[in-house]
Write a protein that holds these residues in place. Structure first.
Motif, PDB file in Angstrom:
ATOM      1  N   GLY A  60       8.401  -8.801  -2.623  1.00  0.00           N
ATOM      2  CA  GLY A  60       7.581  -9.510  -1.896  1.00  0.00           C
ATOM      3  C   GLY A  60       6.429  -8.775  -1.056  1.00  0.00           C
ATOM      4  O   GLY A  60       5.814  -9.442  -0.342  1.00  0.00           O
ATOM      5  N   ARG A  61       6.431  -7.450  -1.360  1.00  0.00           N
ATOM      6  CA  ARG A  61       5.263  -6.932  -0.419  1.00  0.00           C
ATOM      7  C   ARG A  61       3.918  -7.247  -0.873  1.00  0.00           C
ATOM      8  O   ARG A  61       3.788  -7.181  -2.152  1.00  0.00           O
ATOM      9  CB  ARG A  61       5.520  -5.178  -0.718  1.00  0.00           C
ATOM     10  CG  ARG A  61       6.547  -4.617   0.105  1.00  0.00           C
ATOM     11  CD  ARG A  61       6.889  -3.233  -0.073  1.00  0.00           C
ATOM     12  NE  ARG A  61       5.810  -2.520   0.543  1.00  0.00           N
ATOM     13  CZ  ARG A  61       5.668  -2.149   1.912  1.00  0.00           C
ATOM     14  NH1 ARG A  61       6.680  -2.260   2.833  1.00  0.00           N
ATOM     15  NH2 ARG A  61       4.651  -1.359   2.464  1.00  0.00           N
ATOM     16  N   ALA A  62       2.883  -7.195  -0.188  1.00  0.00           N
ATOM     17  CA  ALA A  62       1.778  -7.522  -0.393  1.00  0.00           C
ATOM     18  C   ALA A  62       1.268  -5.989  -0.787  1.00  0.00           C
ATOM     19  O   ALA A  62       1.682  -5.210  -0.695  1.00  0.00           O
ATOM     20  CB  ALA A  62       0.676  -7.719   1.009  1.00  0.00           C
ATOM     21  N   VAL A  63       0.125  -6.344  -1.810  1.00  0.00           N
ATOM     22  CA  VAL A  63      -0.700  -4.987  -2.471  1.00  0.00           C
ATOM     23  C   VAL A  63      -1.856  -5.166  -1.964  1.00  0.00           C
ATOM     24  O   VAL A  63      -2.785  -6.373  -2.415  1.00  0.00           O
ATOM     25  CB  VAL A  63      -0.331  -5.102  -3.816  1.00  0.00           C
ATOM     26  CG1 VAL A  63      -1.075  -3.975  -4.451  1.00  0.00           C
ATOM     27  CG2 VAL A  63       1.033  -5.156  -4.277  1.00  0.00           C
ATOM     28  N   ILE A  64      -2.445  -4.148  -1.523  1.00  0.00           N
ATOM     29  CA  ILE A  64      -3.979  -4.079  -1.059  1.00  0.00           C
ATOM     30  C   ILE A  64      -4.650  -2.998  -1.710  1.00  0.00           C
ATOM     31  O   ILE A  64      -4.029  -1.799  -1.830  1.00  0.00           O
ATOM     32  CB  ILE A  64      -3.956  -3.717   0.489  1.00  0.00           C
ATOM     33  CG1 ILE A  64      -3.404  -4.769   1.351  1.00  0.00           C
ATOM     34  CG2 ILE A  64      -5.297  -3.564   0.854  1.00  0.00           C
ATOM     35  CD1 ILE A  64      -3.138  -4.375   2.759  1.00  0.00           C
ATOM     36  N   TYR A  65      -5.407  -3.264  -2.541  1.00  0.00           N
ATOM     37  CA  TYR A  65      -6.221  -2.474  -3.531  1.00  0.00           C
ATOM     38  C   TYR A  65      -7.652  -2.109  -2.619  1.00  0.00           C
ATOM     39  O   TYR A  65      -8.209  -2.894  -1.907  1.00  0.00           O
ATOM     40  CB  TYR A  65      -6.798  -3.129  -4.797  1.00  0.00           C
ATOM     41  CG  TYR A  65      -5.518  -3.494  -5.637  1.00  0.00           C
ATOM     42  CD1 TYR A  65      -5.241  -2.488  -6.420  1.00  0.00           C
ATOM     43  CD2 TYR A  65      -5.032  -4.554  -5.575  1.00  0.00           C
ATOM     44  CE1 TYR A  65      -4.025  -2.701  -7.298  1.00  0.00           C
ATOM     45  CE2 TYR A  65      -4.024  -4.909  -6.435  1.00  0.00           C
ATOM     46  CZ  TYR A  65      -3.598  -4.018  -7.574  1.00  0.00           C
ATOM     47  OH  TYR A  65      -2.532  -4.227  -8.299  1.00  0.00           O
ATOM     48  N   TRP A  66      -8.014  -0.664  -2.485  1.00  0.00           N
ATOM     49  CA  TRP A  66      -8.841  -0.452  -1.694  1.00  0.00           C
ATOM     50  C   TRP A  66      -9.571   0.961  -2.212  1.00  0.00           C
ATOM     51  O   TRP A  66      -9.150   1.446  -3.256  1.00  0.00           O
ATOM     52  CB  TRP A  66      -8.591   0.196  -0.171  1.00  0.00           C
ATOM     53  CG  TRP A  66      -7.448   1.201  -0.382  1.00  0.00           C
ATOM     54  CD1 TRP A  66      -6.238   1.465  -0.681  1.00  0.00           C
ATOM     55  CD2 TRP A  66      -7.903   2.685   0.203  1.00  0.00           C
ATOM     56  NE1 TRP A  66      -5.752   2.528  -0.536  1.00  0.00           N
ATOM     57  CE2 TRP A  66      -6.712   3.584  -0.283  1.00  0.00           C
ATOM     58  CE3 TRP A  66      -9.115   3.372   0.679  1.00  0.00           C
ATOM     59  CZ2 TRP A  66      -6.578   4.720   0.223  1.00  0.00           C
ATOM     60  CZ3 TRP A  66      -9.168   4.649   0.778  1.00  0.00           C
ATOM     61  CH2 TRP A  66      -7.969   5.192   0.734  1.00  0.00           C
ATOM     62  N   ARG A  67     -10.577   1.430  -1.635  1.00  0.00           N
ATOM     63  CA  ARG A  67     -11.336   2.774  -2.079  1.00  0.00           C
ATOM     64  C   ARG A  67     -11.911   3.267  -1.043  1.00  0.00           C
ATOM     65  O   ARG A  67     -12.449   2.686   0.035  1.00  0.00           O
ATOM     66  CB  ARG A  67     -12.206   2.504  -3.159  1.00  0.00           C
ATOM     67  CG  ARG A  67     -13.568   1.825  -2.831  1.00  0.00           C
ATOM     68  CD  ARG A  67     -14.643   1.879  -3.681  1.00  0.00           C
ATOM     69  NE  ARG A  67     -15.770   1.131  -3.444  1.00  0.00           N
ATOM     70  CZ  ARG A  67     -16.724   1.215  -2.281  1.00  0.00           C
ATOM     71  NH1 ARG A  67     -16.663   2.382  -1.672  1.00  0.00           N
ATOM     72  NH2 ARG A  67     -17.621   0.476  -1.864  1.00  0.00           N
ATOM     73  N   PRO A  68     -12.047   4.874  -0.720  1.00  0.00           N
ATOM     74  CA  PRO A  68     -12.378   5.368   0.281  1.00  0.00           C
ATOM     75  C   PRO A  68     -13.934   5.129   0.439  1.00  0.00           C
ATOM     76  O   PRO A  68     -14.752   4.994  -0.560  1.00  0.00           O
ATOM     77  CB  PRO A  68     -12.238   6.979  -0.161  1.00  0.00           C
ATOM     78  CG  PRO A  68     -11.062   6.881  -1.110  1.00  0.00           C
ATOM     79  CD  PRO A  68     -11.197   5.598  -1.848  1.00  0.00           C
ATOM     80  N   GLY A  69     -14.568   5.193   1.670  1.00  0.00           N
ATOM     81  CA  GLY A  69     -15.803   4.826   1.907  1.00  0.00           C
ATOM     82  C   GLY A  69     -16.341   3.315   2.096  1.00  0.00           C
ATOM     83  O   GLY A  69     -17.320   2.991   2.326  1.00  0.00           O
ATOM     84  N   LEU A 134       1.089 -11.049   6.987  1.00  0.00           N
ATOM     85  CA  LEU A 134       1.972  -9.777   6.946  1.00  0.00           C
ATOM     86  C   LEU A 134       2.863  -9.919   8.196  1.00  0.00           C
ATOM     87  O   LEU A 134       4.236  -9.301   7.828  1.00  0.00           O
ATOM     88  CB  LEU A 134       1.180  -8.528   7.071  1.00  0.00           C
ATOM     89  CG  LEU A 134       0.318  -8.289   5.578  1.00  0.00           C
ATOM     90  CD1 LEU A 134      -0.412  -7.035   5.894  1.00  0.00           C
ATOM     91  CD2 LEU A 134       1.125  -8.032   4.568  1.00  0.00           C
ATOM     92  N   LEU A 135       2.503 -10.325   9.065  1.00  0.00           N
ATOM     93  CA  LEU A 135       3.371 -10.583  10.498  1.00  0.00           C
ATOM     94  C   LEU A 135       4.579 -11.501  10.395  1.00  0.00           C
ATOM     95  O   LEU A 135       5.553 -11.428  10.765  1.00  0.00           O
ATOM     96  CB  LEU A 135       2.726 -10.662  11.729  1.00  0.00           C
ATOM     97  CG  LEU A 135       2.008  -9.312  12.217  1.00  0.00           C
ATOM     98  CD1 LEU A 135       1.214  -9.562  13.330  1.00  0.00           C
ATOM     99  CD2 LEU A 135       2.799  -8.147  12.338  1.00  0.00           C
ATOM    100  N   ALA A 136       3.962 -12.346   9.517  1.00  0.00           N
ATOM    101  CA  ALA A 136       5.143 -13.527   9.239  1.00  0.00           C
ATOM    102  C   ALA A 136       6.226 -13.339   8.411  1.00  0.00           C
ATOM    103  O   ALA A 136       6.964 -13.967   8.094  1.00  0.00           O
ATOM    104  CB  ALA A 136       4.397 -14.849   8.860  1.00  0.00           C
ATOM    105  N   ARG A 137       6.142 -12.186   7.563  1.00  0.00           N
ATOM    106  CA  ARG A 137       6.885 -11.824   6.419  1.00  0.00           C
ATOM    107  C   ARG A 137       8.203 -10.958   7.125  1.00  0.00           C
ATOM    108  O   ARG A 137       7.974 -10.160   7.860  1.00  0.00           O
ATOM    109  CB  ARG A 137       6.223 -10.974   5.373  1.00  0.00           C
ATOM    110  CG  ARG A 137       5.207 -11.827   4.849  1.00  0.00           C
ATOM    111  CD  ARG A 137       4.459 -10.922   3.648  1.00  0.00           C
ATOM    112  NE  ARG A 137       4.010 -12.119   2.718  1.00  0.00           N
ATOM    113  CZ  ARG A 137       4.625 -12.095   1.322  1.00  0.00           C
ATOM    114  NH1 ARG A 137       5.522 -11.327   0.996  1.00  0.00           N
ATOM    115  NH2 ARG A 137       4.217 -13.114   0.732  1.00  0.00           N
TER     116      ARG A 137
END
Length: 137
Positions: A60-69, A134-137
């Motif tokens: 049940g963890r959220a997944v956050i896709y990101w990139r530097p910059g 996220l805080l509600a999980r």
């Protein structure tokens, strides 16, 4: 690997040059802070798409896709604060599979941040909304 640091390095060099030209230490400090914000340093240790797939969605963890910059990623990370540790962070520049996963849900674009929350993709979500989730999980 170097491209992850390109923006931060460019900002730091520009700040150093401007600081030397103006004789101002404050300028150098401000640019160093901006370089740190644009670097991968403020993000949690990234996981890979393969690790997430092995673990499965049952945790049940959220997944956050990101990139530097990415300024939107920095804004998201800053807004989430400690709540950001409740998610897995995947750097799409380090992981081609992750970049493909983002393209699959973002109309073929590598738009970040893209968040998968309870199996539902959210492209560039509102940071305050995500923080509440996220805080509600």
């Amino acid at each position: 690997m170097l491209r992850r640091w390109t923006l931060a390095g460019a900002v730091l060099l520009a700040g150093a040059a401007l600081g030397v030209a103006t004789g101002s230490v404050t300028v150098v400090v401000v640019f160093a802070a901006l370089a740190a914000l644009g670097s991968p340093l403020i993000f949690p240790r990234p996981v890979t798409q393969a690790q997430i797939q092995r673990r499965g969605a049952e945790d049940g963890r959220a997944v956050i896709y990101w990139r530097p910059g990415c300024p939107f990623c920095v804004r998201l990370r800053a807004t989430l604060g400690p709540a950001g540790s409740r998610a897995d962070w995947v750097d799409i520049w380090r992981d081609p599979e992750a970049a493909a996963a983002v393209r699959a849900v973002a109309d073929g674009n590598e738009t970040v941040p893209t968040v998968i929350l309870a199996g539902v993709p959210h492209v560039n979500p509102d940071p305050l909304w995500l923080r509440k989730q996220l805080l509600a999980r």
